[in-house]
Design a protein around this motif. Structure first.
Motif, mmCIF file in Angstrom:
data_model
loop_
_atom_site.group_PDB
_atom_site.id
_atom_site.type_symbol
_atom_site.label_atom_id
_atom_site.label_comp_id
_atom_site.label_asym_id
_atom_site.label_seq_id
_atom_site.Cartn_x
_atom_site.Cartn_y
_atom_site.Cartn_z
ATOM 1 N N UNK A 175 1.130 -1.226 0.289
ATOM 2 C CA UNK A 175 -0.198 -0.243 0.055
ATOM 3 C C UNK A 175 1.130 0.801 -0.145
ATOM 4 N N UNK A 176 1.549 0.847 0.924
ATOM 5 C CA UNK A 176 2.842 1.904 0.477
ATOM 6 C C UNK A 176 3.289 2.307 -0.647
ATOM 7 N N UNK A 177 4.138 1.283 -1.126
ATOM 8 C CA UNK A 177 4.851 1.344 -2.790
ATOM 9 C C UNK A 177 3.856 2.142 -3.345
ATOM 10 N N UNK A 178 2.679 1.873 -3.288
ATOM 11 C CA UNK A 178 1.666 2.109 -4.407
ATOM 12 C C UNK A 178 1.411 3.970 -4.448
ATOM 13 N N UNK A 179 1.188 3.824 -2.778
ATOM 14 C CA UNK A 179 0.583 5.346 -2.354
ATOM 15 C C UNK A 179 1.677 6.132 -3.159
ATOM 16 N N UNK A 180 2.789 6.034 -3.002
ATOM 17 C CA UNK A 180 4.505 7.008 -3.783
ATOM 18 C C UNK A 180 4.147 6.818 -4.413
ATOM 19 N N UNK A 181 3.729 5.473 -5.988
ATOM 20 C CA UNK A 181 4.013 5.834 -7.139
ATOM 21 C C UNK A 181 3.298 6.478 -7.615
ATOM 22 N N UNK A 182 1.727 6.291 -7.066
ATOM 23 C CA UNK A 182 0.517 7.390 -7.474
ATOM 24 C C UNK A 182 0.780 8.471 -7.190
ATOM 25 N N UNK B 97 2.207 5.544 -11.912
ATOM 26 C CA UNK B 97 1.675 3.781 -11.177
ATOM 27 C C UNK B 97 0.566 3.233 -11.768
ATOM 28 N N UNK B 98 0.089 4.013 -13.019
ATOM 29 C CA UNK B 98 -1.344 3.915 -14.365
ATOM 30 C C UNK B 98 -0.022 3.240 -15.033
ATOM 31 N N UNK B 99 1.367 3.509 -15.340
ATOM 32 C CA UNK B 99 2.166 3.883 -16.967
ATOM 33 C C UNK B 99 3.307 2.363 -16.427
ATOM 34 N N UNK C 296 10.403 9.069 -6.597
ATOM 35 C CA UNK C 296 10.805 10.809 -7.309
ATOM 36 C C UNK C 296 11.486 9.939 -8.725
ATOM 37 N N UNK C 297 12.836 9.180 -8.877
ATOM 38 C CA UNK C 297 12.769 8.543 -9.374
ATOM 39 C C UNK C 297 12.332 8.263 -11.207
ATOM 40 N N UNK C 298 11.338 6.897 -9.935
ATOM 41 C CA UNK C 298 10.700 6.849 -11.414
ATOM 42 C C UNK C 298 10.127 7.788 -12.394
ATOM 43 N N UNK C 299 9.452 8.897 -11.473
ATOM 44 C CA UNK C 299 9.470 9.888 -12.431
ATOM 45 C C UNK C 299 10.173 11.236 -13.488
ATOM 46 N N UNK C 300 10.988 10.875 -12.661
ATOM 47 C CA UNK C 300 11.896 11.718 -13.664
ATOM 48 C C UNK C 300 12.387 10.621 -14.575
ATOM 49 N N UNK C 301 12.797 9.531 -14.159
ATOM 50 C CA UNK C 301 12.154 8.611 -16.046
ATOM 51 C C UNK C 301 11.093 8.387 -16.799
ATOM 52 N N UNK C 302 9.740 8.694 -16.615
ATOM 53 C CA UNK C 302 8.836 8.872 -17.129
ATOM 54 C C UNK C 302 9.160 9.945 -18.233
ATOM 55 N N UNK C 303 10.296 10.896 -17.587
ATOM 56 C CA UNK C 303 9.556 12.278 -18.083
ATOM 57 C C UNK C 303 8.772 12.689 -17.526
ATOM 58 N N UNK C 304 7.916 13.034 -15.989
ATOM 59 C CA UNK C 304 6.964 13.520 -15.985
ATOM 60 C C UNK C 304 7.025 15.209 -15.272
ATOM 61 N N UNK D 22 9.006 -1.342 -14.550
ATOM 62 C CA UNK D 22 8.872 -0.337 -15.260
ATOM 63 C C UNK D 22 10.322 -0.370 -16.102
ATOM 64 N N UNK D 23 10.499 -0.254 -17.389
ATOM 65 C CA UNK D 23 11.381 -0.126 -17.980
ATOM 66 C C UNK D 23 12.378 1.249 -18.362
ATOM 67 N N UNK D 24 13.508 1.888 -18.169
ATOM 68 C CA UNK D 24 13.678 2.612 -18.632
ATOM 69 C C UNK D 24 14.810 2.656 -19.292
ATOM 70 N N UNK D 25 14.901 2.925 -20.478
ATOM 71 C CA UNK D 25 15.972 2.196 -21.589
ATOM 72 C C UNK D 25 16.316 1.108 -21.581
#
Length: 277
Positions: free
Chosen positions: A139-146, A151-153, A269-277, A176-179
């Motif tokens: 739940x904590x992991x999903x909340x942070x990704x949301x 999360x939806x990506x 935050x790392x995921x957000x940067x790698x998805x370029x959001x 997910x896959x960054x590069x």
């Protein structure tokens, strides 16, 4: 004091038998009245109440509908009128949506969290402070990704049989896959899931080889665990401390990255940067 947003909210209900008209609230949709294209959707992560009225419920299907609903609503534009039609035309009779109700929210995220506590997961108002184990970490992991908007990506419940052997039952929570790198994340409670560190340590090499062969990519598998103080607040509890350290070392020896729930904001935050959001 900040001005609250004027919003409408809708409850998503699971109705397995329309004749009996039994239902369970499973989610919330919150819409900003001033910007009706701004819609936040959240479904429950605890399906116990749903299973009480339908032991055979397809939870995986319901979980997938959350992302599907977000995608469809994102393309309907700013007109609020078609929302009910979008829902009714898109989903089975097993799901229903209520008429809108007015709500004043501090923010979209805070509003959804409060509405979930009030209408969907009321037991969490008493139990959340004591919630432990893998479900709490998930739940904590999903909340942070949301919160990071990714999360939806992401891929969810990743079946490793694609990379190992047919019939392998292991499913990794998300990734997910960054590069040229595939990141996978799995919640592991060192308080209750005492076998999970060994399962991941045993499996990771064959998963890594399969990812390289099929995806032509490297694998980074991350295990998210509780901080040691949540497992053993008593420093004199030598056995539990040693078990915690053994589990972490078992995974790290197989190049599994181990982080605690305290590191989740940085990971998101790392995921957000790698998805370029």
């Amino acid at each position: 004091m900040s001005t609250r947003k004027q919003c409408d909210f809708y409850l998503v209900r699971y109705v397995p038998d329309p004749v009996r008209n039994e239902f369970v609230n499973i989610g919330v949709l919150l819409r900003d009245v001033a910007q009706p294209e701004q819609i936040t959707v959240n479904f429950t992560k605890d399906w116990a109440r749903v299973r009480c009225i339908d032991p055979d419920v397809d939870v995986a299907m319901l979980e997938s509908l959350e992302s599907e609903l977000r995608r469809r609503l994102a393309h309907q534009g700013s007109d609020a009128t078609p929302l009910m039609r979008v829902f009714e035309d898109s989903f089975s009779t097993g799901l229903q949506i209520t008429e809108p109700r007015a709500y004043l929210a501090e923010s979209m995220i805070a509003g959804v969290e409060e509405l979930m506590r009030l209408f969907v997961e009321p037991r969490k108002r008493q139990a959340s402070a004591r919630k432990t184990g893998r479900q709490a970490i998930q739940a904590k992991m999903r909340s942070q990704f949301e919160r990071a908007g990714v999360w939806d990506l992401m891929r969810k419940r990743i079946s490793v049989s694609r990379y190992t052997k047919t019939g392998d039952p292991l499913r990794i929570d998300c990734g997910y896959r960054p590069n040229g790198l595939i990141r996978m994340f799995h919640a592991v409670s060192l308080d209750s899931d005492t076998e999970w560190p060994k399962v991941l340590a045993f499996s990771v090499e064959s998963i890594r080889e399969g990812v390289a062969r099929i995806e032509n990519a490297e694998l980074e598998l991350t295990a998210i665990v509780e901080p040691i103080v949540e497992v053993s607040a008593d420093r004199e509890d030598v056995e539990r401390v040693e078990q915690y350290r053994f589990s972490v070392e078992t995974m790290e020896e197989q190049d599994i990255r181990v982080i605690t729930t305290n590191d989740l904001p940085r990971m998101a935050e790392t995921a957000q940067r790698e998805f370029r959001l």
